[in-house]
Motif scaffolding. Structure first.
Motif, mmCIF file in Angstrom:
data_model
loop_
_atom_site.group_PDB
_atom_site.id
_atom_site.type_symbol
_atom_site.label_atom_id
_atom_site.label_comp_id
_atom_site.label_asym_id
_atom_site.label_seq_id
_atom_site.Cartn_x
_atom_site.Cartn_y
_atom_site.Cartn_z
ATOM 1 N N GLY A 71 -37.014 24.705 -45.212
ATOM 2 C CA GLY A 71 -37.443 25.278 -43.942
ATOM 3 C C GLY A 71 -36.775 26.614 -43.709
ATOM 4 O O GLY A 71 -35.653 26.847 -44.161
ATOM 5 N N SER A 72 -37.483 27.504 -43.017
ATOM 6 C CA SER A 72 -36.937 28.812 -42.669
ATOM 7 C C SER A 72 -37.024 29.002 -41.173
ATOM 8 O O SER A 72 -38.050 28.680 -40.558
ATOM 9 C CB SER A 72 -37.720 29.932 -43.367
ATOM 10 N N PHE A 73 -35.951 29.524 -40.593
ATOM 11 C CA PHE A 73 -35.855 29.704 -39.157
ATOM 12 C C PHE A 73 -35.164 31.032 -38.884
ATOM 13 O O PHE A 73 -33.937 31.099 -38.870
ATOM 14 C CB PHE A 73 -35.063 28.550 -38.527
ATOM 15 N N GLY A 74 -35.952 32.086 -38.689
ATOM 16 C CA GLY A 74 -35.363 33.404 -38.489
ATOM 17 C C GLY A 74 -34.534 33.799 -39.699
ATOM 18 O O GLY A 74 -35.011 33.716 -40.830
ATOM 19 N N PRO A 75 -33.261 34.174 -39.495
ATOM 20 C CA PRO A 75 -32.434 34.608 -40.630
ATOM 21 C C PRO A 75 -31.842 33.440 -41.426
ATOM 22 O O PRO A 75 -31.102 33.654 -42.370
ATOM 23 C CB PRO A 75 -31.312 35.402 -39.955
ATOM 24 N N LEU A 76 -32.189 32.212 -41.081
ATOM 25 C CA LEU A 76 -31.606 31.032 -41.706
ATOM 26 C C LEU A 76 -32.669 30.317 -42.538
ATOM 27 O O LEU A 76 -33.801 30.157 -42.090
ATOM 28 C CB LEU A 76 -31.097 30.102 -40.596
ATOM 29 N N ALA A 77 -32.311 29.884 -43.735
ATOM 30 C CA ALA A 77 -33.188 29.061 -44.568
ATOM 31 C C ALA A 77 -32.396 27.847 -45.054
ATOM 32 O O ALA A 77 -31.233 27.965 -45.432
ATOM 33 C CB ALA A 77 -33.723 29.845 -45.756
ATOM 34 N N VAL A 78 -33.031 26.693 -45.008
ATOM 35 C CA VAL A 78 -32.420 25.461 -45.515
ATOM 36 C C VAL A 78 -33.020 25.192 -46.892
ATOM 37 O O VAL A 78 -34.239 25.183 -47.058
ATOM 38 C CB VAL A 78 -32.687 24.273 -44.566
ATOM 39 N N HIS A 79 -32.133 25.000 -47.882
ATOM 40 C CA HIS A 79 -32.569 24.732 -49.252
ATOM 41 C C HIS A 79 -32.253 23.283 -49.610
ATOM 42 O O HIS A 79 -31.172 22.772 -49.278
ATOM 43 C CB HIS A 79 -31.855 25.662 -50.237
ATOM 44 N N ARG A 80 -33.179 22.646 -50.303
ATOM 45 C CA ARG A 80 -32.995 21.278 -50.801
ATOM 46 C C ARG A 80 -32.804 21.375 -52.317
ATOM 47 O O ARG A 80 -33.602 22.015 -53.012
ATOM 48 C CB ARG A 80 -34.227 20.434 -50.473
ATOM 49 N N HIS A 81 -31.746 20.754 -52.804
ATOM 50 C CA HIS A 81 -31.426 20.806 -54.228
ATOM 51 C C HIS A 81 -31.374 19.383 -54.781
ATOM 52 O O HIS A 81 -30.709 18.507 -54.215
ATOM 53 C CB HIS A 81 -30.061 21.460 -54.465
#
Length: 183
Positions: A15-25
């Protein structure tokens, strides 16, 4: 014995939220496979500003993470294409209304390497002087707070200054000042 280094065999943006992105590894180690999450953020800066009288210029502002007003160093995001050394005086002016005669680097830290890969560049701004009202964006409401070195030290000890990046920046600034014989 040594440590086991996990290996990422698949990664995707969750997911991406403005300047933040969550990565799943998807991660594998000898004998185990699991999912890990990281947060991608831009680099940050933090500025310990000091007046010619030796007082620290800090910022009072509301922080959503703790849903409370904090006292901390001026700081923020390094804009795309901007050098951290250029972001430091910009953020100081935007958040406090102060400009500095000089800015020197105090190194950098990883704010939370368990989840984030970004860096926070730390600066000491000397000769800070008030030049006008803070000029933050529509999402920021800040005011400058001026404290002596002793008040800053007490506020870090009693929790009035609890932002870890502010604490690290202030400790490094105090160390530079103390090594130069400045009180």
């Amino acid at each position: 014995m040594g440590i086991t280094i996990p290996r990422r065999h698949a990664s995707a943006v969750a997911g991406s939220f403005g300047p933040l992105a969550v990565h799943r590894h998807e991660v594998v180690t000898p004998g185990a496979a699991y999912t890990a999450y990281t947060i991608e953020l831009p680099d940050w800066i933090s500025v310990a500003a000091i007046t010619d009288a030796g007082e620290f210029v800090l910022v009072r502002q509301h922080r959503h993470g703790v849903d409370a007003v904090t006292i901390e160093t001026a700081g923020g995001i390094v804009d795309p294409g901007e050098e951290p050394a250029a972001a430091a005086p910009r953020e100081l002016l935007e958040e406090t209304g102060y400009a500095a005669a000089s800015i020197e680097p105090l190194g950098w830290v990883h704010p939370n390497p368990a989840l984030q890969g970004n860096r926070c560049f730390l600066y000491l701004a000397r000769g800070a002087r008030w030049v006008g009202e803070p000029m933050g964006d529509e999402h920021e409401s800040t005011e400058a707070v001026v404290m002596s070195a002793d008040e800053v030290t007490a506020a870090m000890q009693d929790g009035r200054i609890s932002h870890v990046i502010a604490v690290v920046t202030l400790l490094r600034a105090l160390a530079v000042m103390n090594s130069a014989g400045v009180e």
